[in-house]
Design a protein around this motif. Sequence first.
Motif, short mmCIF file in Angstrom:
data_model
loop_
_atom_site.label_atom_id
_atom_site.label_comp_id
_atom_site.label_asym_id
_atom_site.label_seq_id
_atom_site.Cartn_x
_atom_site.Cartn_y
_atom_site.Cartn_z
N ARG A 1 69.85 -70.04 -3.29
CA ARG A 1 70.33 -68.67 -3.05
C ARG A 1 69.15 -67.69 -3.02
NH1 ARG A 1 74.18 -70.44 -6.93
NH2 ARG A 1 76.23 -70.81 -6.00
N GLU A 2 68.22 -67.86 -3.95
CA GLU A 2 67.06 -66.96 -4.01
C GLU A 2 66.18 -67.11 -2.78
OE1 GLU A 2 65.26 -67.98 -7.71
OE2 GLU A 2 66.65 -66.75 -8.91
N ALA A 3 66.19 -68.29 -2.17
CA ALA A 3 65.38 -68.53 -0.97
C ALA A 3 66.04 -67.98 0.29
CB ALA A 3 65.11 -70.02 -0.81
N GLY A 4 67.32 -67.58 0.17
CA GLY A 4 67.98 -66.96 1.32
C GLY A 4 69.08 -67.76 1.96
N ALA A 5 69.50 -68.87 1.35
CA ALA A 5 70.59 -69.66 1.92
C ALA A 5 71.88 -68.83 1.93
CB ALA A 5 70.80 -70.94 1.13
N GLU A 6 72.58 -68.84 3.04
CA GLU A 6 73.81 -68.05 3.16
C GLU A 6 74.98 -68.68 2.42
OE1 GLU A 6 71.17 -66.46 6.19
OE2 GLU A 6 71.69 -68.52 5.64
N LEU A 7 75.04 -70.00 2.40
CA LEU A 7 76.16 -70.71 1.77
C LEU A 7 75.61 -71.74 0.80
CD1 LEU A 7 78.15 -71.33 5.07
CD2 LEU A 7 78.76 -69.67 3.31
N VAL A 8 76.06 -71.70 -0.44
CA VAL A 8 75.59 -72.65 -1.45
C VAL A 8 76.80 -73.12 -2.25
CG1 VAL A 8 74.09 -73.04 -3.43
CG2 VAL A 8 73.37 -71.46 -1.62
N ALA B 1 63.20 -72.05 3.11
CA ALA B 1 62.15 -71.15 3.59
C ALA B 1 61.50 -71.67 4.87
CB ALA B 1 61.09 -70.97 2.50
N GLU B 2 61.26 -72.98 4.92
CA GLU B 2 60.60 -73.56 6.10
C GLU B 2 61.48 -73.46 7.34
OE1 GLU B 2 57.59 -76.89 4.14
OE2 GLU B 2 59.54 -77.51 4.86
N PHE B 3 62.75 -73.80 7.20
CA PHE B 3 63.63 -73.76 8.37
C PHE B 3 63.91 -72.33 8.82
CE2 PHE B 3 64.53 -78.20 7.24
CZ PHE B 3 64.49 -78.78 8.50
N LYS B 4 64.00 -71.42 7.88
CA LYS B 4 64.18 -70.03 8.26
C LYS B 4 62.90 -69.45 8.88
CE LYS B 4 68.01 -68.35 5.44
NZ LYS B 4 68.66 -67.62 6.53
N GLY B 5 61.76 -70.05 8.54
CA GLY B 5 60.49 -69.58 9.05
C GLY B 5 60.09 -70.16 10.40
N GLY B 6 60.88 -71.09 10.94
CA GLY B 6 60.55 -71.60 12.26
C GLY B 6 60.46 -73.11 12.38
N LYS B 7 60.85 -73.82 11.34
CA LYS B 7 60.86 -75.28 11.41
C LYS B 7 62.12 -75.73 12.13
CE LYS B 7 60.06 -79.21 8.29
NZ LYS B 7 59.94 -79.61 6.86
#
Length: 235
Positions: A87-94, A153-159
């Motif tokens: 959640r802290e990393a920005g996941a919309e659904l947990v 973080a990686e997938f939201k950053g472009g992975k």
Amino acid sequence: MATGKKYSDATKRYDREQLHGVTEAVELVKRLAPATFDETVELVVRLGVDPRKADQMVRGTVALPAGTGKDIRVAVFATGDAATAAREAGAELVGADDLAAEVEGGMLDFDLAIATPDQMPVVGRLGKVLGPRGLMPNPKTGTVTTDVAKAVAEFKGGKVEYRTDRYGNVHVPLGKVSFEPAALEENFRAVLDEIQRVKPASAKGRYIKKISLSSTMGPGVKVDAARLRPEDVPA
């Protein structure tokens, strides 16, 4: 395949059979994009592999240096500290069983699913729902991991993930038409370098057979596989 008037008009503005250098192909795709929205630029690479053979399946992830230009909605199957970190990393659904129940009920409002290893028995029940949509977490793509915060973080950053389809094609989004040509080219080279890096030892003959670029609604532009680097261009 798009066959509207704008698409047809775009196909008349260039030679569809001509092979282009990377820079030229990127610029041409941007010019030919017919839609009024910011289309995604797609890369398709035809590989000389037999994806029916396990040792020739090409699959993994690659970080796009310039990002994807898309906001990725991430669902994470985790509990406890891992759920909090997600959640802290920005996941919309947990969630865990509760999230699985929502998915089983038809909720698929996410682009990527990540799971901790202990949640795979829960996620495994969703195979018939997630599998056909390419959303099933897999250790090979880094979507089954104990470090869910890093993965988010990686997938939201472009992975992005890549894998061969049953015809040996790899489809990868490179960014948006609005990107600067240099950014799209940088992403293109990152993907090609990765695909070449993971060439199966059992693959025989020519590995990279065909390459094409297109926008979401635009026609395909063929890339010359013999001119993938600036130094490949004749003086």
